[in-house]
Design a protein around this motif. Structure first.
Motif, PDB file in Angstrom:
ATOM      1  N   ALA A  25       0.920  -1.481   0.145  1.00 62.71           N
ATOM      2  CA  ALA A  25       0.184  -0.040   0.049  1.00 62.71           C
ATOM      3  C   ALA A  25       0.757   1.176  -0.015  1.00 62.71           C
ATOM      4  CB  ALA A  25      -0.979  -0.082   1.208  1.00 62.71           C
ATOM      5  N   GLN A  26       0.639   2.108  -0.902  1.00 60.29           N
ATOM      6  CA  GLN A  26       1.311   3.421  -0.885  1.00 60.29           C
ATOM      7  C   GLN A  26       0.350   4.512  -0.617  1.00 60.29           C
ATOM      8  OE1 GLN A  26       4.386   4.010  -4.101  1.00 60.29           O
ATOM      9  NE2 GLN A  26       4.904   2.126  -4.199  1.00 60.29           N
ATOM     10  N   CYS A  27      -0.126   4.955  -1.399  1.00 60.83           N
ATOM     11  CA  CYS A  27      -1.284   5.974  -1.071  1.00 60.83           C
ATOM     12  C   CYS A  27      -2.249   5.483  -0.333  1.00 60.83           C
ATOM     13  CB  CYS A  27      -1.781   6.906  -2.254  1.00 60.83           C
ATOM     14  SG  CYS A  27      -2.998   6.271  -3.248  1.00 60.83           S
ATOM     15  N   GLY A  28      -2.820   4.365  -0.688  1.00 63.30           N
ATOM     16  CA  GLY A  28      -3.607   3.527   0.016  1.00 63.30           C
ATOM     17  C   GLY A  28      -5.175   3.723  -0.456  1.00 63.30           C
ATOM     18  N   ILE A  29      -5.346   4.497  -1.668  1.00 65.10           N
ATOM     19  CA  ILE A  29      -6.701   4.757  -1.975  1.00 65.10           C
ATOM     20  C   ILE A  29      -7.203   3.533  -2.926  1.00 65.10           C
ATOM     21  CG2 ILE A  29      -5.884   5.953  -4.229  1.00 65.10           C
ATOM     22  CD1 ILE A  29      -8.848   6.957  -2.177  1.00 65.10           C
ATOM     23  N   CYS A  30      -6.233   2.668  -3.343  1.00 63.30           N
ATOM     24  CA  CYS A  30      -6.904   1.466  -3.987  1.00 63.30           C
ATOM     25  C   CYS A  30      -6.778   0.104  -2.946  1.00 63.30           C
ATOM     26  CB  CYS A  30      -6.065   1.099  -5.153  1.00 63.30           C
ATOM     27  SG  CYS A  30      -4.144   0.526  -4.680  1.00 63.30           S
ATOM     28  N   THR A  31      -6.149   0.396  -1.902  1.00 66.69           N
ATOM     29  CA  THR A  31      -6.087  -0.720  -1.135  1.00 66.69           C
ATOM     30  C   THR A  31      -7.206  -1.597  -0.857  1.00 66.69           C
ATOM     31  OG1 THR A  31      -3.879   0.327  -0.339  1.00 66.69           O
ATOM     32  CG2 THR A  31      -4.640  -1.362   0.992  1.00 66.69           C
ATOM     33  N   PRO A  32      -8.362  -0.849  -0.088  1.00 69.20           N
ATOM     34  CA  PRO A  32      -9.446  -1.649   0.231  1.00 69.20           C
ATOM     35  C   PRO A  32     -10.077  -2.420  -0.896  1.00 69.20           C
ATOM     36  CG  PRO A  32      -9.529   0.731   0.949  1.00 69.20           C
ATOM     37  CD  PRO A  32      -8.282   0.778  -0.067  1.00 69.20           C
ATOM     38  N   GLY A  33     -10.209  -1.657  -1.932  1.00 65.99           N
ATOM     39  CA  GLY A  33     -10.760  -2.727  -3.043  1.00 65.99           C
ATOM     40  C   GLY A  33      -9.685  -3.886  -3.561  1.00 65.99           C
ATOM     41  N   LEU A  34      -8.279  -3.682  -3.494  1.00 63.70           N
ATOM     42  CA  LEU A  34      -7.521  -4.739  -3.650  1.00 63.70           C
ATOM     43  C   LEU A  34      -7.628  -5.975  -2.586  1.00 63.70           C
ATOM     44  CD1 LEU A  34      -4.443  -2.632  -4.837  1.00 63.70           C
ATOM     45  CD2 LEU A  34      -5.482  -4.388  -6.128  1.00 63.70           C
ATOM     46  N   ARG A  43      -2.291   3.179  -9.074  1.00 67.87           N
ATOM     47  CA  ARG A  43      -1.502   3.992  -9.875  1.00 67.87           C
ATOM     48  C   ARG A  43      -0.144   4.232  -9.274  1.00 67.87           C
ATOM     49  NH1 ARG A  43      -0.588   5.502 -15.328  1.00 67.87           N
ATOM     50  NH2 ARG A  43      -0.780   7.654 -15.415  1.00 67.87           N
ATOM     51  N   CYS A  44      -0.019   3.748  -8.148  1.00 65.21           N
ATOM     52  CA  CYS A  44       1.219   4.068  -7.361  1.00 65.21           C
ATOM     53  C   CYS A  44       2.229   3.013  -7.135  1.00 65.21           C
ATOM     54  CB  CYS A  44       0.942   4.148  -5.733  1.00 65.21           C
ATOM     55  SG  CYS A  44       0.026   5.695  -5.405  1.00 65.21           S
ATOM     56  N   THR A  45       1.985   1.549  -7.036  1.00 66.41           N
ATOM     57  CA  THR A  45       2.975   0.627  -6.492  1.00 66.41           C
ATOM     58  C   THR A  45       3.581  -0.288  -7.596  1.00 66.41           C
ATOM     59  OG1 THR A  45       1.019  -1.010  -6.597  1.00 66.41           O
ATOM     60  CG2 THR A  45       1.554   0.181  -4.636  1.00 66.41           C
ATOM     61  N   GLY A  46       2.968  -0.032  -9.049  1.00 65.41           N
ATOM     62  CA  GLY A  46       3.421  -1.049  -9.889  1.00 65.41           C
ATOM     63  C   GLY A  46       3.157  -2.549  -9.590  1.00 65.41           C
ATOM     64  N   TYR A  47       2.151  -2.857  -8.876  1.00 63.96           N
ATOM     65  CA  TYR A  47       1.389  -3.992  -8.465  1.00 63.96           C
ATOM     66  C   TYR A  47       2.419  -5.092  -8.013  1.00 63.96           C
ATOM     67  CZ  TYR A  47      -2.043  -1.999 -11.392  1.00 63.96           C
ATOM     68  OH  TYR A  47      -2.992  -0.973 -12.132  1.00 63.96           O
ATOM     69  N   ARG A  48       3.757  -5.025  -8.249  1.00 65.88           N
ATOM     70  CA  ARG A  48       4.651  -6.089  -7.802  1.00 65.88           C
ATOM     71  C   ARG A  48       4.696  -6.424  -6.311  1.00 65.88           C
ATOM     72  NH1 ARG A  48       4.949  -9.054 -11.712  1.00 65.88           N
ATOM     73  NH2 ARG A  48       6.149 -10.278 -10.390  1.00 65.88           N
ATOM     74  N   LYS A  49       4.415  -5.686  -5.625  1.00 67.33           N
ATOM     75  CA  LYS A  49       4.402  -5.941  -4.120  1.00 67.33           C
ATOM     76  C   LYS A  49       3.025  -6.353  -3.889  1.00 67.33           C
ATOM     77  CE  LYS A  49       8.105  -2.998  -2.976  1.00 67.33           C
ATOM     78  NZ  LYS A  49       9.046  -4.309  -3.075  1.00 67.33           N
ATOM     79  N   ILE A  50       1.991  -6.126  -4.682  1.00 64.24           N
ATOM     80  CA  ILE A  50       0.640  -6.584  -4.239  1.00 64.24           C
ATOM     81  C   ILE A  50       0.720  -7.949  -4.708  1.00 64.24           C
ATOM     82  CG2 ILE A  50      -1.793  -6.467  -5.128  1.00 64.24           C
ATOM     83  CD1 ILE A  50      -1.182  -3.294  -5.573  1.00 64.24           C
ATOM     84  N   VAL A  51       1.252  -8.498  -5.679  1.00 57.56           N
ATOM     85  CA  VAL A  51       1.215  -9.798  -6.148  1.00 57.56           C
ATOM     86  C   VAL A  51       1.836 -10.614  -4.926  1.00 57.56           C
ATOM     87  CG1 VAL A  51       2.059 -11.382  -7.898  1.00 57.56           C
ATOM     88  CG2 VAL A  51       1.124  -9.165  -8.526  1.00 57.56           C
TER      89      VAL A  51
END
Ligand code: FES
Length: 914
Positions: A100-109, A138-146
């Motif tokens: 999570a960076q800015c965190g706005i997408c984090t709940p949805g993810l 838009r922040c993380t580049g998704y790799r850390k989410i994966v």
């Protein structure tokens, strides 16, 4: 139109609720506005971004696309329901991996990944990408989410309490603001709204360029119950002009009889929420008369000036010259020339601009998303005719900014309504309004020639770039001036001339966007470097290493770089991967087929902070009688991690553990000015101020205890313990006199990077510190379709000192994702791509493996040797991709993004020429 309500009964996070709702009300609105579950975010209201994802009866849905009535009897789960007493394993994994960076997408993810893990506890990377493909980040580049999802049951994260004194710098604790982001507790601009707030509708120009007359607004108000007032430019009590660079401040908060771009604000309608939501903007009494317009710099050359007092439609130009470029080019062993065009790029943060304003006594309080609270304060105060101290900016969490939220947007508009009506005023931009009215990356038309001697050393370069700056100045002067300083790349270039022009058009305003024009210029330079290396018969990486700047050399501005130059090390770190990747590509390409493998490399350098202008940061801290260290940390954290990183620096400078710190952030009422979050300056500039303040506080304590610099300090309960050898002192904090802020000990420090003005030839010292980087990409091109499949990035970035390696990696991965968008897909077409459906940004499936190499060549100017990183990480990505496409196919891309159609056309041009 408001409809009669219907009863609705459903289960939310395990609890049954019964409420009355409008039959057409969206589930997202009911969750947020009726139930207060603001963890569910709304980014587009069209099902394009996935921020509002919730689980309804075990299926993930976009709450913005679902009517609330349709969940009758269903079970709904939101981010607020994921933690059960303690954080879920997935929430902890997000923290541990820095997902999570800015965190706005984090709940949805989190919600979407939770549903996946319940069905498939051990998903593969492909399954994670498949499941999360509808949620944009838009922040993380998704790799850390994966990684967070595929390793959801790993060990717990590094707790700040476990990090001892003087060991914070270099550690990767979970970000200090992390827990709020994974629980949905973080409050963004749209998440707080006073109960009695008026809603505000902004009337905007539908034309590129038009004169207008506003009709009878009083009759309009009378005809619309619930509408309270209309405000126009005539109601603005102060100077109806704002701008981030004062000499160029040219943008009215509300246009005066003439709108210069599509989406410009011309009037405000304020009223009760339901009345404003039901309003048809077409009812507003306004008559438009279209005027001739220009959308490109070429068209603008024959149009009357958009602004009086300027040189036609030239806003300004930057210039750098050294040596004798003409002679160098004429006498060179080899030269290459080329031209490249780039497009508008939209910031596409997931959070549209949002906030509210309210009067507290005679002070106007504005709570909104922002990157620059003090600039917001000063500009808003000027527009509203208030002294700056009568405007207080309280930044709410910012759901991505990337430069665009440096400019004020809704602040003077909601401020005007609150000031005039005395009631709070709230506004959330629609996705369309956000995209139409806020700034973009400058489209550029560039040409350059570069020369080298027979050994492959660069002998000269000339560069010219026209940057479409749109209708108002915004950061156009910064782009025009920064580009010529950087257009050589981080290479020794003794004979050089570069011109950057910012040209007004009636297009969207171009402003700050990660790199301020340098990414565009680097595409020009780095693609020509590949062609020059080829012409010289040199390896492309070795050619760059040969020419890389090193300590003791001068830049094109004549600045002597005495230490801390790390570009050579970055490039050398790529050698093993480069050789392996080239060998693999050669082997694969030996067999004819429709897929061709390509390998590309490109470099970057970037001066941290303002170009030859002051940009100080001030940091204050104090120790309370209860034994907390309170850090007044005004460097707005828009996801990049300044809350954590600046605190880490301060903690080690002070000599107390990170866990003793409490943050006070951003608020202009309680935090000194730490400048704007831009230009890769916060870790360097605010970090340096934090280091100085920490050391100052430490000295005060040591002096008070009468011990030497070698002493150690610690806090135990309400006591400060100071020890040196056999000497032990225990200072009861509550027994000490307190200062006006209630601190027993306090310190404040300001740091302003030492720069010098540039002369008429651009010679001087524009920056105190530069950061460097180089990226390598491997990809495949389908030569029959023109499609590009990215396989792997290797990114080596010199950060001076990695204060928080996990956050630094996150910056690199996020920057590469935005660079992928710039290179391959992002093209904002005014009037056509004003939503996240037609405007494409990288999704989780578009970002391949990224191997990060953190190079640490310390710069003595930065705190603990630190350099900036935020802009650098995007700069090499697009040219590396274009170079790899050319390596794979021979195709030269001269218009970015390299869409399949453009790649195919370039491939066909090569085939035709054979
Ligand atoms: Fe995903 Fe900011 S962290 S949009």
């Amino acid at each position: 139109m408001s409809l009669a309500t219907i009863p609705l009964c459903f289960e939310i996070n395990g609890t049954t609720v019964a409420i009355d709702v409008s039959p057409v009300e969206r589930l997202s609105a009911v969750l947020r506005d009726e139930l207060g579950l603001t963890g569910t975010k709304v980014g587009c209201d069209a099902g394009d971004c996935g921020a509002c994802s919730v689980i309804v009866d075990d299926e993930v849905v976009c709450a913005c696309l679902m009517s609330a009535a349709s969940v009758e009897g269903a079970s709904v789960r939101t981010v607020e329901g994921l933690a059960n007493g303690s954080l879920s394993a997935l929430q902890q994994s997000f923290l541990r991996h820095g997902a999570a960076q800015c965190g706005i997408c984090t709940p949805g993810l989190l919600v979407t990944a939770t549903a996946l893990l319940e069905k498939n506890p051990a998903p593969s990377e492909a399954e994670v990408q498949d499941a999360l493909g509808g949620v944009l980040c838009r922040c993380t580049g998704y790799r850390k989410i994966v990684r967070a999802v595929t390793n959801a049951n790993g060990p717990t994260a590094l707790d700040t309490a476990l990090i001892p004194s003087r060991a914070a710098v270099g550690a990767s604790p979970i970000r200090l603001d992390g827990e709020r982001k994974v629980t949905g507790a973080e409050i963004f601009g749209a998440d707080e709204r006073p109960k009695d707030a008026l809603s505000v509708l902004v009337v905007r120009s539908p034309h590129w360029h038009a004169a207008f007359e506003i009709g009878d607004t009083e009759a309009f108000v009378r005809a619309h119950p619930g509408v309270l007032a209309v405000f126009t430019a005539a109601d603005i009590p102060g100077r109806n002009r704002f701008g981030v660079i004062p000499p160029f401040a040219d943008q009215p908060a509300l246009a005066e009889h003439r709108a210069r771009f599509r989406g410009e604000a011309v009037a405000l309608i304020a009223g009760e929420r339901a009345a404003i939501e039901d309003l048809d903007p077409a009812d507003f009494p306004i008559v438009w008369k279209e005027l001739p317009h220009a959308l490109s710099p070429d068209e603008a050359k024959i149009l009357p000036p958009l602004h009086e007092g300027r040189n036609g439609n030239l806003l300004t130009q930057g210039y750098v010259e050294c040596g004798d470029p003409e002679a160098a080019l004429a006498n060179a062993h080899a030269t290459v020339s080329g031209a490249v065009e780039t497009s508008y790029v939209e910031h596409a943060y997931i959070e549209p601009e949002a906030g509210f304003a309210a009067m507290e006594g005679d002070t106007l309080i504005i709570k909104a998303c922002t990157q620059a609270p003090y600039m917001d304060r000063d500009d808003t105060a000027a527009v509203l005719g208030l002294p700056p101290e009568k405007v207080r900016i309280v930044p709410l969490a910012t759901g991505g900014g990337f430069g665009s939220k440096l400019d004020i947007s809704l602040q003077p508009l909601i401020g005007l309504v609150a000031l005039k009506t005395g009631r709070p005023a709230a506004l959330v931009y629609t996705r369309g309004d956000s995209m139409r009215s806020t700034t973009k990356r400058h489209p550029a038309a560039m040409k350059a020639t570069i020369s080298a001697d027979a050994e492959g050393r660069i002998t000269g370069m000339v560069f010219e770039g026209d940057f479409n700056t749109g209708a108002y100045a915004s950061w156009g002067p910064t782009v025009a001036n920064r580009v010529p300083v950087h257009a050589s790349g981080p290479y020794v270039t003794l004979n050089y001339r570069a011109v950057g022009r910012a040209i007004h058009t009636n297009g969207p305003i171009s402003g700050a966007f990660r790199g301020f024009g340098v990414p565009q210029a680097t595409i020009m330079q780095e693609t020509l470097y590949d062609r020059l290396a080829e012409k010289l018969g040199l390896d492309r990486l070795e050619f760059r290493i040969l020419n890389a700047l090193t300590n003791g050399q001068k830049t094109t501005c004549g600045q002597l770089l005495t230490s801390g130059v790390g570009i050579r090390q970055c490039l050398e770190e790529l050698r093993p991967q480069w050789r392996r990747a080239l060998d693999t590509a050669a082997r694969l390409n030996a067999t004819a087929g429709k897929t061709r493998r390509g390998v590309g490399v490109a470099s970057c350098w970037y001066g941290c902070g303002n170009t030859s202008l002051p940009n100080p940061s001030t940091i204050r801290l104090g120790i309370t009688p209860s034994g907390r260290v309170v850090l007044h940390q005004g460097a707005v954290d828009i996801g990049q991690g300044s809350n954590t990183v600046v605190t880490q620096i301060c903690a080690d400078a002070l000599g107390l553990p990170l866990s003793t710190f409490t943050l006070l952030g951003g608020d202009t009422g309680i935090t000194p000015d730490a400048g704007k979050t831009s230009a890769s300056r916060q870790t360097f500039v605010s970090g340096k101020a934090a280091e100085l303040a920490g050391r100052q506080l430490r000295e005060k304590i040591l002096r008070f205890a009468n011990v030497s610099e070698a002493a150690e300090i610690a806090i135990e309960g309400q006591h400060l313990l100071v020890s040196e050898g056999e000497v032990r002192r225990s200072i009861a904090l509550s027994s000490l006199p307190l200062d006006a802020d209630g601190y027993a000990f306090a310190a404040e420090a300001t740091y302003d990077p030492p720069t010098e003005a540039l002369d008429e030839k651009g010679q001087g010292k524009p920056y105190a510190v530069y950061g460097y980087g180089a990226q390598l990409v491997e990809l495949e091109v389908d030569v029959t379709l023109g499609t590009v499949k990215l396989l792997k990035f290797t990114a080596a970035h010199d950060v001076g000192r990695a204060v928080n390696p996990l956050l630094a990696e996150g910056q690199i991965e996020g920057g590469i994702a935005q660079g992928i968008g710039l290179a391959l897909m992002e093209e904002y077409i005014p009037g056509h791509t004003e939503n996240l459906h037609d405007y494409l940004i990288p999704t989780i499936g578009d970002v391949p493996e990224i191997e990060t190499i953190l190079v640490e060549v310390p710069d003595p100017e930065g705190p603990f040797g630190v350099k900036g990183l935020g802009e650098h990480v995007l700069i090499p990505t697009a040219p590396a991709i274009l170079n790899a496409i050319r390596h794979a196919t021979g195709a030269e891309i001269t218009k970015v993004p390299a869409t399949p159609a453009r790649v195919l056309e370039a491939i066909q041009a090569v085939e035709k020429a054979l």
